[in-house]
Design a protein around this motif. Structure first.
Motif, PDB file in Angstrom:
ATOM      1  N   GLN A  90     -10.401  -4.824 -10.726  1.00 38.75           N
ATOM      2  CA  GLN A  90     -10.079  -4.743 -12.152  1.00 38.75           C
ATOM      3  C   GLN A  90      -8.608  -5.013 -12.424  1.00 38.75           C
ATOM      4  N   VAL A  91      -7.755  -4.791 -11.428  1.00 36.21           N
ATOM      5  CA  VAL A  91      -6.322  -5.035 -11.584  1.00 36.21           C
ATOM      6  C   VAL A  91      -5.835  -5.865 -10.403  1.00 36.21           C
ATOM      7  N   ASP A  92      -4.682  -6.476 -10.584  1.00 37.46           N
ATOM      8  CA  ASP A  92      -4.066  -7.248  -9.515  1.00 37.46           C
ATOM      9  C   ASP A  92      -3.492  -6.269  -8.504  1.00 37.46           C
ATOM     10  N   GLN A  93      -4.081  -6.197  -7.333  1.00 40.52           N
ATOM     11  CA  GLN A  93      -3.690  -5.202  -6.344  1.00 40.52           C
ATOM     12  C   GLN A  93      -2.439  -5.648  -5.586  1.00 40.52           C
ATOM     13  N   LYS A  94      -1.294  -5.429  -6.228  1.00 36.96           N
ATOM     14  CA  LYS A  94       0.005  -5.679  -5.604  1.00 36.96           C
ATOM     15  C   LYS A  94       0.852  -4.420  -5.717  1.00 36.96           C
ATOM     16  N   TYR A  95       1.765  -4.264  -4.781  1.00 32.66           N
ATOM     17  CA  TYR A  95       2.634  -3.087  -4.842  1.00 32.66           C
ATOM     18  C   TYR A  95       3.489  -3.156  -6.105  1.00 32.66           C
ATOM     19  N   PRO A  96       3.455  -2.115  -6.954  1.00 35.06           N
ATOM     20  CA  PRO A  96       4.218  -2.130  -8.202  1.00 35.06           C
ATOM     21  C   PRO A  96       5.678  -1.738  -8.016  1.00 35.06           C
ATOM     22  N   ASN A  97       6.072  -1.420  -6.795  1.00 36.44           N
ATOM     23  CA  ASN A  97       7.427  -0.978  -6.500  1.00 36.44           C
ATOM     24  C   ASN A  97       7.677  -1.160  -5.013  1.00 36.44           C
ATOM     25  N   SER A  98       8.876  -0.806  -4.586  1.00 37.81           N
ATOM     26  CA  SER A  98       9.213  -0.884  -3.160  1.00 37.81           C
ATOM     27  C   SER A  98       9.535   0.508  -2.640  1.00 37.81           C
ATOM     28  N   MET A  99       9.115   0.796  -1.430  1.00 37.33           N
ATOM     29  CA  MET A  99       9.472   2.051  -0.764  1.00 37.33           C
ATOM     30  C   MET A  99      10.393   1.717   0.399  1.00 37.33           C
ATOM     31  N   VAL A 100      11.567   2.350   0.400  1.00 38.75           N
ATOM     32  CA  VAL A 100      12.575   2.075   1.417  1.00 38.75           C
ATOM     33  C   VAL A 100      12.929   3.373   2.137  1.00 38.75           C
ATOM     34  N   ALA A 101      12.991   3.313   3.450  1.00 37.52           N
ATOM     35  CA  ALA A 101      13.343   4.490   4.241  1.00 37.52           C
ATOM     36  C   ALA A 101      14.840   4.767   4.138  1.00 37.52           C
ATOM     37  N   ILE A 102      15.194   5.989   3.751  1.00 39.60           N
ATOM     38  CA  ILE A 102      16.606   6.393   3.717  1.00 39.60           C
ATOM     39  C   ILE A 102      17.024   6.887   5.099  1.00 39.60           C
ATOM     40  N   THR A 103      16.134   7.633   5.713  1.00 38.95           N
ATOM     41  CA  THR A 103      16.309   8.109   7.089  1.00 38.95           C
ATOM     42  C   THR A 103      15.147   7.543   7.904  1.00 38.95           C
ATOM     43  N   PRO A 104      15.153   7.739   9.213  1.00 40.38           N
ATOM     44  CA  PRO A 104      13.936   7.391   9.952  1.00 40.38           C
ATOM     45  C   PRO A 104      12.761   8.181   9.376  1.00 40.38           C
ATOM     46  N   VAL A 105      11.662   7.514   9.117  1.00 43.13           N
ATOM     47  CA  VAL A 105      10.521   8.184   8.491  1.00 43.13           C
ATOM     48  C   VAL A 105       9.239   7.949   9.289  1.00 43.13           C
ATOM     49  N   LYS A 106       8.294   8.861   9.078  1.00 39.54           N
ATOM     50  CA  LYS A 106       6.948   8.713   9.623  1.00 39.54           C
ATOM     51  C   LYS A 106       5.987   8.827   8.453  1.00 39.54           C
ATOM     52  N   VAL A 107       5.073   7.881   8.349  1.00 37.33           N
ATOM     53  CA  VAL A 107       4.117   7.888   7.243  1.00 37.33           C
ATOM     54  C   VAL A 107       2.699   7.723   7.773  1.00 37.33           C
ATOM     55  N   LEU A 108       1.748   8.183   6.961  1.00 38.69           N
ATOM     56  CA  LEU A 108       0.338   7.952   7.223  1.00 38.69           C
ATOM     57  C   LEU A 108      -0.098   6.813   6.319  1.00 38.69           C
ATOM     58  N   GLU A 109      -0.748   5.807   6.887  1.00 38.42           N
ATOM     59  CA  GLU A 109      -1.200   4.662   6.112  1.00 38.42           C
ATOM     60  C   GLU A 109      -2.723   4.546   6.173  1.00 38.42           C
ATOM     61  N   LEU A 110      -3.323   4.354   4.980  1.00 36.47           N
ATOM     62  CA  LEU A 110      -4.763   4.135   4.885  1.00 36.47           C
ATOM     63  C   LEU A 110      -5.003   2.759   4.293  1.00 36.47           C
ATOM     64  N   PRO A 111      -5.909   1.963   4.865  1.00 33.20           N
ATOM     65  CA  PRO A 111      -6.175   0.613   4.344  1.00 33.20           C
ATOM     66  C   PRO A 111      -6.788   0.682   2.942  1.00 33.20           C
ATOM     67  N   ALA A 112      -6.157  -0.001   1.996  1.00 29.13           N
ATOM     68  CA  ALA A 112      -6.571   0.074   0.594  1.00 29.13           C
ATOM     69  C   ALA A 112      -8.003  -0.410   0.383  1.00 29.13           C
ATOM     70  N   GLU A 113      -8.413  -1.451   1.096  1.00 36.43           N
ATOM     71  CA  GLU A 113      -9.738  -2.022   0.879  1.00 36.43           C
ATOM     72  C   GLU A 113     -10.850  -1.056   1.289  1.00 36.43           C
ATOM     73  N   GLN A 114     -10.535  -0.075   2.101  1.00 35.19           N
ATOM     74  CA  GLN A 114     -11.515   0.943   2.485  1.00 35.19           C
ATOM     75  C   GLN A 114     -11.298   2.244   1.715  1.00 35.19           C
ATOM     76  N   PHE A 115     -10.037   2.552   1.430  1.00 34.24           N
ATOM     77  CA  PHE A 115      -9.701   3.804   0.760  1.00 34.24           C
ATOM     78  C   PHE A 115     -10.181   3.816  -0.691  1.00 34.24           C
ATOM     79  N   GLY A 116     -10.028   2.684  -1.402  1.00 37.10           N
ATOM     80  CA  GLY A 116     -10.456   2.607  -2.792  1.00 37.10           C
ATOM     81  C   GLY A 116     -11.942   2.886  -2.973  1.00 37.10           C
TER      82      GLY A 116
END
Length: 212
Positions: A90-116
């Motif tokens: 229904q919408v153009d699936q693009k990142y609407p912003n940027s996320m930048v690490a200020i310090t070393p970071v650890k993130v959990l990532e889920l694939p959008a095509e399965q998560f949605g």
């Protein structure tokens, strides 16, 4: 792989039952980024839903060629990225912003095509409500933005009319002023046209729950 106990400490997943936690555990990836590196970039295909586990990040938007910081945080559990994956095509699936690490970071990532799709299956009523809220806000935002531009254009036109009705003033600076006014009106009209053409694109939000 992140454990179920660790997942339960994140407010997004704390109320999920065993089956749903297992799905998140099976489909998530833990990724580490060095300081100053980008977790994702505005405008690129939104392939991942991202949850912060460690470190600090900043969220930025590109405004007329300048990268503007919207928020920075080190709160564990904040999320971004493909947060509108539940809307699917229904919408153009693009990142609407940027996320930048200020310090070393650890993130959990889920694939959008399965998560949605899994969100829609798990919480159908909530997703219908979220979808209605999303499109309602989009319509309101579009109407308000267009109204503000029309008001600005009206003020510009009123100033131009004043110049034309004032012979003394026009005799002194008619050429330069009128050239600037006409250029300004064209610019405003172009902005209105651009606003209408992009009214269906998603702006995106950086959302998180306040600390308890």
């Amino acid at each position: 792989m992140i454990s179920k106990e660790e997942l339960r400490k994140l407010f997004l997943f704390e109320s999920l039952d065993e089956e749903k936690l297992q799905w998140v555990q099976d489909h998530s990836t833990i990724v580490e980024y060095e300081a100053t590196s980008r977790v994702y970039s505005e405008g690129e295909p939104a392939t991942c839903f991202v949850v912060l586990l460690e470190g600090a990040v900043t969220l930025t938007r590109n405004v007329h060629g300048q990268e503007i910081e919207v928020v920075r945080t080190d709160q564990v559990g904040v999320y971004g990225g493909a947060s509108q994956a539940f809307l699917g095509e229904q919408v153009d699936q693009k990142y609407p912003n940027s996320m930048v690490a200020i310090t070393p970071v650890k993130v959990l990532e889920l694939p959008a095509e399965q998560f949605g799709p899994i969100l829609r299956r798990w919480f159908p009523m909530a997703m219908h409500l979220m979808e209605g809220l999303f499109w309602g806000q989009k319509r309101i935002q579009s109407a308000v933005s267009e109204r503000e531009r029309l008001i600005a254009l009206g003020s510009l036109s009123a100033g131009l009319t004043h110049e034309l009705n004032n012979p003394a003033s026009a005799a002194v600076r008619a050429t330069a002023t009128l050239r600037d006014k006409v250029a300004g009106m064209r610019h405003k009209l172009a902005m209105i046209a651009e606003e209408r053409s992009t009214s269906s694109s998603c702006t995106g939000l950086w959302s998180y729950r306040k600390p308890r």
